[in-house]
Design an enzyme around this catalytic site. Structure first.
Site, PDB file in Angstrom:
ATOM      1  N   ARG A  19       1.309  -1.315  10.530  1.00  0.00           N
ATOM      2  CA  ARG A  19       3.080  -0.965  10.582  1.00  0.00           C
ATOM      3  C   ARG A  19       3.851  -0.163  10.538  1.00  0.00           C
ATOM      4  O   ARG A  19       5.215  -0.015  11.292  1.00  0.00           O
ATOM      5  CB  ARG A  19       3.821  -2.425   9.605  1.00  0.00           C
ATOM      6  CG  ARG A  19       3.491  -3.793  10.221  1.00  0.00           C
ATOM      7  CD  ARG A  19       4.634  -5.237   9.286  1.00  0.00           C
ATOM      8  NE  ARG A  19       3.185  -5.338   7.724  1.00  0.00           N
ATOM      9  CZ  ARG A  19       3.640  -5.914   7.119  1.00  0.00           C
ATOM     10  NH1 ARG A  19       4.529  -6.488   7.168  1.00  0.00           N
ATOM     11  NH2 ARG A  19       2.805  -6.364   6.369  1.00  0.00           N
ATOM     12  N   GLY A 146       4.348 -13.693  -1.048  1.00  0.00           N
ATOM     13  CA  GLY A 146       3.957 -15.178  -0.971  1.00  0.00           C
ATOM     14  C   GLY A 146       4.489 -16.065  -2.419  1.00  0.00           C
ATOM     15  O   GLY A 146       5.748 -15.598  -2.892  1.00  0.00           O
ATOM     16  N   ASN A 234       6.374  -2.297   3.606  1.00  0.00           N
ATOM     17  CA  ASN A 234       5.293  -2.131   4.423  1.00  0.00           C
ATOM     18  C   ASN A 234       5.651  -1.264   6.044  1.00  0.00           C
ATOM     19  O   ASN A 234       4.289  -1.678   7.020  1.00  0.00           O
ATOM     20  CB  ASN A 234       5.154  -3.381   5.275  1.00  0.00           C
ATOM     21  CG  ASN A 234       4.498  -4.484   4.066  1.00  0.00           C
ATOM     22  OD1 ASN A 234       3.964  -3.819   3.587  1.00  0.00           O
ATOM     23  ND2 ASN A 234       5.362  -5.569   4.182  1.00  0.00           N
ATOM     24  N   ASN A 383      23.840  49.001  -6.462  1.00  0.00           N
ATOM     25  CA  ASN A 383      24.537  47.939  -5.527  1.00  0.00           C
ATOM     26  C   ASN A 383      23.260  48.458  -3.901  1.00  0.00           C
ATOM     27  O   ASN A 383      23.399  49.166  -4.105  1.00  0.00           O
ATOM     28  CB  ASN A 383      25.986  48.649  -5.165  1.00  0.00           C
ATOM     29  CG  ASN A 383      26.597  47.590  -4.432  1.00  0.00           C
ATOM     30  OD1 ASN A 383      27.218  46.744  -4.572  1.00  0.00           O
ATOM     31  ND2 ASN A 383      26.334  47.842  -2.659  1.00  0.00           N
TER      32      ASN A 383
HETATM   33  C1  UD1 Z   1       0.410  -9.847  -0.983  1.00  0.00           C
HETATM   34  C2  UD1 Z   1       0.446 -10.802  -1.784  1.00  0.00           C
HETATM   35  C3  UD1 Z   1       1.523 -11.368  -2.001  1.00  0.00           C
HETATM   36  C4  UD1 Z   1       2.599 -10.837  -1.839  1.00  0.00           C
HETATM   37  C5  UD1 Z   1       3.179  -9.588  -1.611  1.00  0.00           C
HETATM   38  C6  UD1 Z   1       3.714  -8.609  -2.277  1.00  0.00           C
HETATM   39  C7  UD1 Z   1      -2.581 -11.173  -1.716  1.00  0.00           C
HETATM   40  C8  UD1 Z   1      -2.582 -12.531  -0.840  1.00  0.00           C
HETATM   41  N1  UD1 Z   1      -1.234 -11.743  -1.322  1.00  0.00           N
HETATM   42  O1  UD1 Z   1       0.719  -9.762   0.406  1.00  0.00           O
HETATM   43  O2  UD1 Z   1       1.741 -12.838  -2.438  1.00  0.00           O
HETATM   44  O3  UD1 Z   1       4.117 -11.664  -1.853  1.00  0.00           O
HETATM   45  O4  UD1 Z   1       1.438  -8.538  -1.441  1.00  0.00           O
HETATM   46  O5  UD1 Z   1       4.025  -7.081  -1.410  1.00  0.00           O
HETATM   47  O6  UD1 Z   1      -2.414 -10.431  -2.512  1.00  0.00           O
HETATM   48  N2  UD1 Z   1      -5.334  -3.542   0.188  1.00  0.00           N
HETATM   49  C9  UD1 Z   1      -6.360  -3.238   0.357  1.00  0.00           C
HETATM   50  N3  UD1 Z   1      -7.362  -4.341   0.478  1.00  0.00           N
HETATM   51  C10 UD1 Z   1      -7.299  -4.924   0.955  1.00  0.00           C
HETATM   52  C11 UD1 Z   1      -6.530  -5.852   1.194  1.00  0.00           C
HETATM   53  C12 UD1 Z   1      -5.255  -5.018   1.062  1.00  0.00           C
HETATM   54  O7  UD1 Z   1      -7.005  -2.751  -0.910  1.00  0.00           O
HETATM   55  O8  UD1 Z   1      -8.563  -5.815   1.793  1.00  0.00           O
HETATM   56  C13 UD1 Z   1      -4.548  -3.638  -0.544  1.00  0.00           C
HETATM   57  C14 UD1 Z   1      -3.095  -2.382   0.190  1.00  0.00           C
HETATM   58  O9  UD1 Z   1      -3.076  -1.149   0.655  1.00  0.00           O
HETATM   59  C15 UD1 Z   1      -1.501  -3.082  -0.330  1.00  0.00           C
HETATM   60  C16 UD1 Z   1      -2.245  -4.114  -0.957  1.00  0.00           C
HETATM   61  O10 UD1 Z   1      -3.458  -4.640  -1.138  1.00  0.00           O
HETATM   62  O11 UD1 Z   1      -1.371  -1.839  -1.038  1.00  0.00           O
HETATM   63  C17 UD1 Z   1      -1.878  -5.174  -0.682  1.00  0.00           C
HETATM   64  O12 UD1 Z   1      -1.942  -5.799   0.808  1.00  0.00           O
HETATM   65  P1  UD1 Z   1      -0.951  -6.423   1.807  1.00  0.00           P
HETATM   66  O13 UD1 Z   1      -1.877  -6.699   3.322  1.00  0.00           O
HETATM   67  O14 UD1 Z   1       0.247  -5.368   2.049  1.00  0.00           O
HETATM   68  O15 UD1 Z   1      -0.170  -8.029   0.806  1.00  0.00           O
HETATM   69  P2  UD1 Z   1       0.411  -8.263   1.296  1.00  0.00           P
HETATM   70  O16 UD1 Z   1      -0.164  -9.048   2.542  1.00  0.00           O
HETATM   71  O17 UD1 Z   1       2.851  -7.692   1.874  1.00  0.00           O
END
Ligand code: UD1
Ligand code: CA
Length: 481
Positions: A19, A146, A234, A383
């Protein structure tokens, strides 16, 4: 190691960040002069953990390069495919082996979270003897987060992702911030049992809560009192909001420490900037990097300072300064450009439309107007006249100019380096100085003036100038009679 110091902090930074619509990794976008992941790592370091891991994947070369350059001691762990937050943590445990004791996991996209809040989470985890403690908060708009599920007695039973939640669950405002403290051994065991049976088709780290609870372990929640600092980023709208909030926090800390900020709405200060009490920051000013303001220094309006030290009681107005050192009671601007290596001693001046690079201006010396100073040393009390150019570049190399103590450079001089104007020496206005001027001498380097009488009336007959010349001549003739 004190009991609340975790064995490790794992920062999740492998996600796609779709995003953001950016060629730069989401976690490397900066606010307050520091990458988002840098803020998270700073909060993590406040826990004094045994080790800090950052999970990298998407655009990992960028993130790895940043960590290598800016975050010594942090270990990057590669997650080859982005299989979810649970998968990311599992990759760490599989690659580095068992982590005994407390393991704190944090998302990499929450730049506002303070070290204090993380410390409170770790302390609650220890005091309650939990297997897992989730950082939660009451979010006014919980969309996308979540939700924290509790039983009738109020005990945490699990976390359900927004995508997977029922309408009833979505009505819950207590959300999972994305920061957790786990027992390391129990975490490793539970992650083996996390499935991809959910709307995202990913291994959710959040499922570990219900798994541990099902095993009969204690799951707890630590409610962060201030939801603002728990917000994730995000997209670029949230990035701008986070930047504004972080800035408000930084400005407030400076004001409480005795710095006057005339207009917080138009002032931006990076997190690493320092200032002493009674410094004053005027509107439309940005202070970046390792900039420092001494006591009573006044900066602005309209200044952008990067890695610049401003001495006590100095003033800087409408200036751009990069890597400069401005001495106590010195004055800069309006409309000055100080480039790296510009150094002003006490009470020195770089005035209007003055550019300085890799040059020292001695105590009380003045460069007041329309001047370029490059690769020079200007002695105390000297100066430099308006319109002077220090010609430091001969098309091939750069050369130095030395101006002695209390020397006087006439207006519109060109000083062709390498050249010295010695102590107490002068240059005549309009001189192009190519050889040294000895102490106390005046260097005159320009064509001698000669006046050709009557030229305008002869050569510009009929012009207003010729008429004015004739009128002046008539008057002179009458007076002469
Ligand atoms: C996650 C939480 C959610 C919480 C939210 C808060 C989970 C399943 N959900 O959702 O409950 O409310 O964060 O912001 O954890 N990342 C990795 N590897 C991956 C996927 C993600 O390193 O395979 C990292 C991303 O770079 C990021 C973080 O994990 O820094 C969170 O991932 P993101 O996809 O943003 O999770 P949310 O959907 O926001
Ligand atoms: Ca000139």
């Amino acid at each position: 190691m004190s009991a609340s110091r975790p064995a490790a902090v794992i920062v999740l930074a492998a996600g796609e960040g779709t995003r953001m619509k950016s060629r730069t990794s989401k976690v490397l976008h900066e606010i307050g002069g520091r990458a988002m992941v840098g803020h998270v790592i700073a909060a993590a370091r406040a826990l004094e953990p045994g080790r800090v891991f950052v999970v990298v994947g998407s655009r990992r070369e960028q993130v790895e390069a940043y960590l290598a350059e800016r975050e010594p001691g942090v270990e990057a762990v590669v997650q080859e495919r982005q299989g979810g937050t649970g998968h990311a943590v599992r990759m760490v445990l599989e690659q580095v082996g068992a982590l005994d004791g407390t393991v704190v996991v944090t998302n990499g996209d929450h730049p506002l979270l303070s070290g204090e809040t993380l410390r409170a989470l770790a302390a609650a985890h220890r005091d309650e003897g939990n297997a897992v403690t989730v950082l939660t908060t009451e979010m006014p708009d919980a969309t996308g987060y979540g939700r924290v599920l509790r039983d009738a007695g109020g005990a945490v039973t699990g976390i359900v992702e927004h995508k997977d939640a029922t309408a009833e669950q979505r009505a819950v405002h207590e959300i999972n911030v994305g920061m957790y403290a786990f027992d390391g051994a129990l975490l490793a065991d539970a992650l083996k049992r996390v499935t991809t049976d959910n709307a995202g088709g990913e291994e959710y780290l959040t499922d570990v809560v219900a798994i541990l609870r099902g095993d009969g372990h204690r799951a707890g929640a630590f409610l962060a009192p201030d939801w603002v600092e728990t917000q994730g980023v995000n997209d670029r709208v949230q990035l701008a909001q986070a930047r504004r909030q972080l800035n408000d926090r930084v400005l407030e800390a400076h004001m409480r420490a005795g710095v006057t900020i005339v207009d917080p709405a138009s002032t931006w200060i990076d997190v690493e900037v320092t200032a002493e009490p009674d410094a004053v920051v005027h509107p439309n000013t940005q202070l970046h990097g390792a900039t420092h303001l001494g006591a009573g220094a006044e900066v602005g309006p309209g200044c952008t300072l990067t890695d610049t030290r401003v001495g006590a009681d100095a003033t800087v107005v409408n200036a751009v300064c990069v890597g400069a050192e401005i001495g106590p009671q010195a004055s800069v601007g309006p409309f000055a450009y100080l480039r790296p290596g510009a150094r002003l001693a006490r009470k020195a001046k770089a005035g209007t439309y003055v550019e300085l690079k890799n040059s020292e201006v001695g105590e009380g010396a003045k460069v007041p107007h329309l001047t370029y100073v490059g690769d020079a040393e200007i002695g105390p009390g000297a100066n430099i006249g308006a319109g002077t150019i220090f010609a430091n570049y001969d098309g091939v190399g750069k050369h130095r100019t030395e101006i002695g103590a209390a020397a006087f450079v006439g207006s519109n001089s060109v000083l062709v380096a390498p050249v010295t104007v010695a102590d107490g020496a002068y240059t005549a206005a309009g001189s192009t100085v190519t050889s040294d001027v000895p102490p106390g001498a005046i260097g005159v380097a320009r064509g001698r003036q000669r006046n050709i009488e009557g030229w305008v009336e002869r050569s510009r007959a009929g012009t207003p100038s010729a008429e004015a010349a004739r009128a002046a001549r008539d008057e002179r003739d009458r007076d002469g009679e």
